[in-house]
Motif scaffolding. Structure first.
Motif, short mmCIF file in Angstrom:
data_model
loop_
_atom_site.label_atom_id
_atom_site.label_comp_id
_atom_site.label_asym_id
_atom_site.label_seq_id
_atom_site.Cartn_x
_atom_site.Cartn_y
_atom_site.Cartn_z
N GLU A 73 0.97 -1.18 0.08
CA GLU A 73 0.07 -0.01 0.10
C GLU A 73 0.91 1.18 0.10
N LEU A 74 0.21 2.19 -0.75
CA LEU A 74 0.86 3.60 -0.55
C LEU A 74 0.92 4.34 0.65
N ILE A 75 1.66 5.17 0.79
CA ILE A 75 1.75 5.94 2.16
C ILE A 75 1.31 7.39 1.84
N GLN A 76 0.51 8.17 2.53
CA GLN A 76 0.12 9.69 2.36
C GLN A 76 0.75 10.33 3.06
N ILE A 77 1.64 11.28 2.61
CA ILE A 77 2.38 12.32 3.65
C ILE A 77 2.23 13.61 2.89
N VAL A 78 1.56 14.66 3.93
CA VAL A 78 1.28 15.94 3.60
C VAL A 78 2.73 16.90 3.56
N THR A 79 3.03 17.73 2.81
CA THR A 79 4.27 18.33 2.73
C THR A 79 3.95 19.88 2.03
N GLY A 80 4.94 20.92 2.57
CA GLY A 80 4.82 22.11 1.96
C GLY A 80 6.07 22.30 0.98
N ALA A 81 6.82 21.36 0.65
CA ALA A 81 7.82 21.58 -0.02
C ALA A 81 7.65 21.48 -1.64
N LEU A 94 9.00 7.54 8.49
CA LEU A 94 7.73 7.14 8.94
C LEU A 94 7.33 7.48 10.04
N HIS A 95 6.02 6.99 10.45
CA HIS A 95 5.59 6.79 11.90
C HIS A 95 6.59 6.35 12.88
N GLY A 96 6.98 7.14 13.99
CA GLY A 96 8.15 6.61 15.11
C GLY A 96 9.57 6.85 14.42
N ALA A 97 9.87 7.46 13.45
CA ALA A 97 11.19 7.81 13.04
C ALA A 97 11.88 8.82 13.72
N GLY A 108 0.14 12.09 12.02
CA GLY A 108 -1.07 13.08 12.61
C GLY A 108 -1.86 13.82 11.26
N LYS A 109 -2.50 14.91 11.65
CA LYS A 109 -3.20 15.58 10.73
C LYS A 109 -2.62 17.18 10.32
N LEU A 110 -2.73 17.37 9.19
CA LEU A 110 -2.27 18.74 8.55
C LEU A 110 -3.47 19.49 7.90
N ARG A 111 -4.08 20.35 8.79
CA ARG A 111 -5.36 21.15 8.10
C ARG A 111 -6.38 20.03 7.65
N GLY A 112 -6.40 19.06 8.67
CA GLY A 112 -7.46 18.14 8.48
C GLY A 112 -7.33 16.89 7.66
N VAL A 113 -6.16 16.83 6.86
CA VAL A 113 -5.72 15.66 6.09
C VAL A 113 -4.52 14.84 6.96
N VAL A 114 -4.82 13.54 7.03
CA VAL A 114 -3.82 12.74 7.46
C VAL A 114 -2.43 12.60 6.86
N SER A 115 -1.31 12.69 7.68
CA SER A 115 -0.15 12.46 7.10
C SER A 115 0.79 11.77 8.12
N ASN A 116 1.18 10.52 7.26
CA ASN A 116 1.72 9.32 8.43
C ASN A 116 3.54 9.63 8.19
N GLY A 117 3.85 10.63 8.05
CA GLY A 117 5.31 10.87 8.34
C GLY A 117 5.74 12.26 7.70
N MET A 118 7.08 12.16 7.51
CA MET A 118 7.56 13.53 6.71
C MET A 118 8.63 13.04 5.75
N MET A 119 8.56 13.86 4.56
CA MET A 119 9.67 13.49 3.71
C MET A 119 10.75 14.57 4.07
N CYS A 120 12.03 14.28 3.80
CA CYS A 120 13.18 14.78 4.50
C CYS A 120 14.37 15.78 3.44
#
Length: 791
Positions: A73-81, A94-97, A108-120
């Protein structure tokens, strides 16, 4: 020294992590300062491919990314990049990193949309340089998806930093640590490849001459490289150099640095164009000679600095750094490789004096093995051939006059067990020693050990025991009670006499003081010692703590005056001090100084000359000396000219005593009279007789006669007593002074002195006639020798 684990693995199999390896090496005697693993704190960050990018429904500056991390499955991440596009491969936490700096990532959620981590970006991974970072880190398009980012970027590299002691220069190399690693882990290590084939038919011996003019150079080897191609080193070499803390420059310079780190033998490369005389000379510099080193700093040399010269022109500081005038340049076509061995103490002293401590000097100063020279030269030529950096010429110039050979040691295996408190078999001992390249053969209980030339620290059987202990494991050696033999020691004659002096001084109410034997040159002026005095011919301390401790003392006056001044400054109204210490009298340049043991007594407060004289008389008495004589001394500028005397036993001077000159007291800030005595204990002990002799009580009575005489005021009481005893001979048992008078009825310039003279004969009762005869003889002697008049 920094050793990259990836480099270490080129020579020995290591199947444990860097920290565990560091712990094991520390236990086996190689002290590890630090183990650094790049990216060690980064957890649960993987490579991810951006499959789809959509705008955020409630935020213009945010986008929603669907990323592939190698799962179904794909993972959804919200970013401002903004710098990425679909298909890019990026690092994804990913979660727990956990990221650089300990930052923890949770879904967590960013402006109501689920984000499962962060791109670095590089900054979150801790690999950003000095330049600011904008946007995500975009990885190469061929990067495998779903793997740990540390593996993808090579962030899981470890470096072990060692503290190498001065007795183990062989460990100032990756191969040396590999040897220790193999011995510790019980595995094998491999030496790097060194075989090469000269590609140039020209012989260096026909193009270059080498001359060694100073014995500070033990070995010098040179080889030539033609058709050199100056270019960057391959990435694997640059990576190893950087991990070891050395900046890559170009392939030729990098080869010399690589070999130095790898084998522990410094090398240097000269641009052949700059050796215009076609001759290299190893010789000392000229005093005041100026030379610009590779760091572009001009340095002033002296005749203690060993240099490498092109005929008369210096091109390198031997064992320290090359010169700017012969460095490898971008257009260099021919190189002379230098590999040599130099005397360590000279390199260390000159490196310190010039303020130029380098990787090269730090190795030479520890006395590295001269037999390393050929290994390093062969390895460098192999790398030149491997990298295609040039063509190695035929021939080798190798000047090696005193071949260093392997040592042979015979050690009893039973001694090893007794010494360590172990019960090891001789076969086990052989195994541990063989691991360390200490090739061993067993003959009954004896270990015949061949010590390689690179192990300069192994010389005696206890060294062998230490090597066995550290490979066997210190933690395996049980605690045992030390076997000792008690012996009753006895003090020698000097120490016994020191004890008598100390007891006498304490009994007289004095306190013992202790002073440094090194003092300041300024003490001569403070003690009013004349400019031409022999006491100013001193021994200088080579590495003084400071100017105040820069010379060895030739007199104890200054030390005692400093102690008295310290007491006076603390408002102590009285001080009674003594010190037993040494002075150091300089001899010829090639001889050790004379060390004299001196008793120094210093007093002030409610005392006068007779107090210091009485103390000295008690010292003489304690040494079994019945009488000393005191002669006026007026030439010692540290003492009051009218209140100073030298102490004699027979005709030998024992020391001096008296009142310190007022100027000296003023120099030390003391406003009362001080009295000092300096007694040469070495001379006094030669006269001493501590054997107690029994003397029977007298059987026959004594006769006492009093005399009062008139003498000149300048006549010393000591001279009068000496005249009485000499004239009276053995019949005079005691001379007691009981009165000195000046005043009415006594002429000007005269004094009246009265004595009680005790006469006795050990064998009979004296008659008046016998006493009168001796008494008259004494009176005549006094009249004749000192002009005395009977009152």
């Amino acid at each position: 020294m920094k050793v990259p684990v990836i480099w270490l693995k080129d020579y020995v199999d290591v199947n444990i992590d860097a920290k565990e390896l560091g712990d094991k090496l520390t236990l086996s005697g190689s002290k590890v300062e630090e183990v650094v693993t790049t990216g060690d704190e980064i957890i649960n960050v993987v490579t991810a491919k951006i499959e789809k990018i959509e705008p955020h429904p409630d935020a213009e500056k945010l986008v929603i990314c669907q990323i592939n991390v190698g799962e179904e499955e794909l993972i959804q991440i919200v970013t401002g990049a903004k710098n990425m596009k679909e298909g890019d491969i990026v690092p994804a936490a990913l979660h727990g990193a956990v990221l650089h700096g300990g930052l923890k990532i949770k879904k967590g959620k960013l402006r109501g949309v689920v984000s499962n981590g962060m791109m670095c970006s590089e900054e979150e991974l801790g690999i950003a340089g000095d330049e600011p970072v904008h946007g995500l880190m975009i990885l190469n398009e061929d990067t495998e998806v779903g793997i740990d980012i540390k593996e993808a970027l090579g962030l899981n590299k470890s470096t072990i930093e060692f503290e190498i002691t001065s007795n183990r220069p062989d460990c100032l190399s990756v191969v040396g640590i590999a040897r220790e690693t193999a011995a510790t882990l019980g595995s094998k290590y491999n030496m790097p490849s060194m075989e090469f084939t000269p590609k140039c038919n020209l012989d260096i011996k026909n193009e270059l001459e080498v001359e060694i003019k100073d014995s500070l150079c033990m070995r010098y080897m040179a080889r030539g490289i033609k058709n050199v191609k100056i270019e960057p080193s391959p990435s694997w070499m640059q990576e190893r150099l950087l991990d070891a803390g050395v900046r890559p420059i170009n392939n030729i310079v990098d080869i010399t640095n690589f070999v130095m780190l790898e084998l522990g033998q410094p090398m240097h490369g000269f641009d052949k164009r700059e050796i215009t005389s076609n001759k290299i000379v190893v010789d000392r510099a000229q005093n005041g000679e100026k030379f610009v080193t590779l760091d572009e700093i001009e340095r002033t040399l002296d005749s203690e600095v060993l240099t490498i010269k092109d005929g008369e022109r210096t091109i390198a500081l031997a064992g320290i750094m090359g010169g700017l005038n012969s460095e490898i340049k971008e257009d260099t076509k021919e190189v002379i490789f230098e590999c040599a061995n130099f005397e360590g103490v000279n390199i260390r002293l000159n490196s310190k004096k010039l303020g130029l401590r380098t990787e090269s000097s730090s190795r030479f100063e520890k006395e590295i093995d001269p037999n390393l020279v050929k290994l390093a030269m062969d390895r460098a030529c192999y790398l030149v051939q491997e990298l295609g950096a040039g063509e190695v010429m035929e021939g080798t110039i190798d000047i090696y006059n005193n071949l260093k050979e392997e040592k042979q040691l015979k050690v009893d295996s039973q001694f090893i067990n007794r010494f360590l408190g172990t019960n090891l078999s001789k076969e086990d001992m052989k195994e541990y020693l063989d691991r360390l390249d200490l090739n061993t053969k067993i003959e009954e209980e004896i270990l015949n050990i061949t010590v390689p030339t690179f192990r300069i620290d192994i010389n005696i059987k206890e060294d062998i025991a230490e090597e066995i202990a550290r490979i066997y494991g210190y933690d395996k050696i049980g605690s045992t009670i030390a076997k000792t033999t008690g012996l009753k020691g006895a003090k020698n004659s000097k120490l016994k006499k020191d004890d008598v002096i100390i007891d006498t001084m304490i009994g007289l109410g004095l306190n013992q003081s202790i002073s440094y034997s090194f003092v300041s040159p300024k003490t001569f002026d403070s003690a009013n010692i004349s400019k031409d005095s022999d006491l100013r011919n001193v021994i200088a301390v080579r590495n003084p703590l400071g100017e105040d401790y820069s010379i060895m003392r030739t007199s104890t006056i200054a030390s005692m005056m400093e102690n008295l001044a310290r007491n006076y400054s603390r408002n102590n109204e009285e001080a009674r001090l003594f010190e037993i210490g040494k002075v150091y009298i300089k001899k010829e340049e090639d001889k050790l100084p004379e060390e004299r043991n001196i008793l120094t007594v210093g007093i002030y407060g409610n005392v006068d000359y007779l107090d210091i004289k009485g103390i000295v008389e008690e010292v003489l008495t304690s040494m079994g000396i019945e009488r000393g004589t005191f002669k006026r001394q007026s030439e010692n500028s540290s003492y009051h000219p009218g209140k100073t005397a030298e102490v004699y036993i027979n005709k030998d001077v024992m020391g001096v005593l008296g009142e310190i000159h007022p100027d000296v007291c003023e120099n030390y800030g003391i406003e009362v009279s001080c009295y000092l005595a300096e007694i040469n204990l070495d001379a006094l002990y030669n006269k001493a007789d501590l054997v107690k002799k029994y003397k029977v009580l007298p059987k026959f009575p004594a006769v006492t006669r009093d005399i009062a005489i008139l003498v000149d005021d300048s006549i010393l009481v000591q001279d009068i007593e000496e005249a009485i005893r000499k004239a009276g001979g053995s019949m005079v048992e005691e001379v007691k002074l009981f009165d000195i008078y000046k005043g009415a009825q006594i002429p000007e310039g005269k004094k009246s002195i009265a004595y009680a003279i005790v006469y006795r004969d050990e064998n009979k009762t004296l008659t008046d006639k016998e006493v009168n005869k001796v008494h008259d003889k004494i009176l005549k002697a006094l009249e004749y020798k000192i002009g005395a008049e009977l009152r």
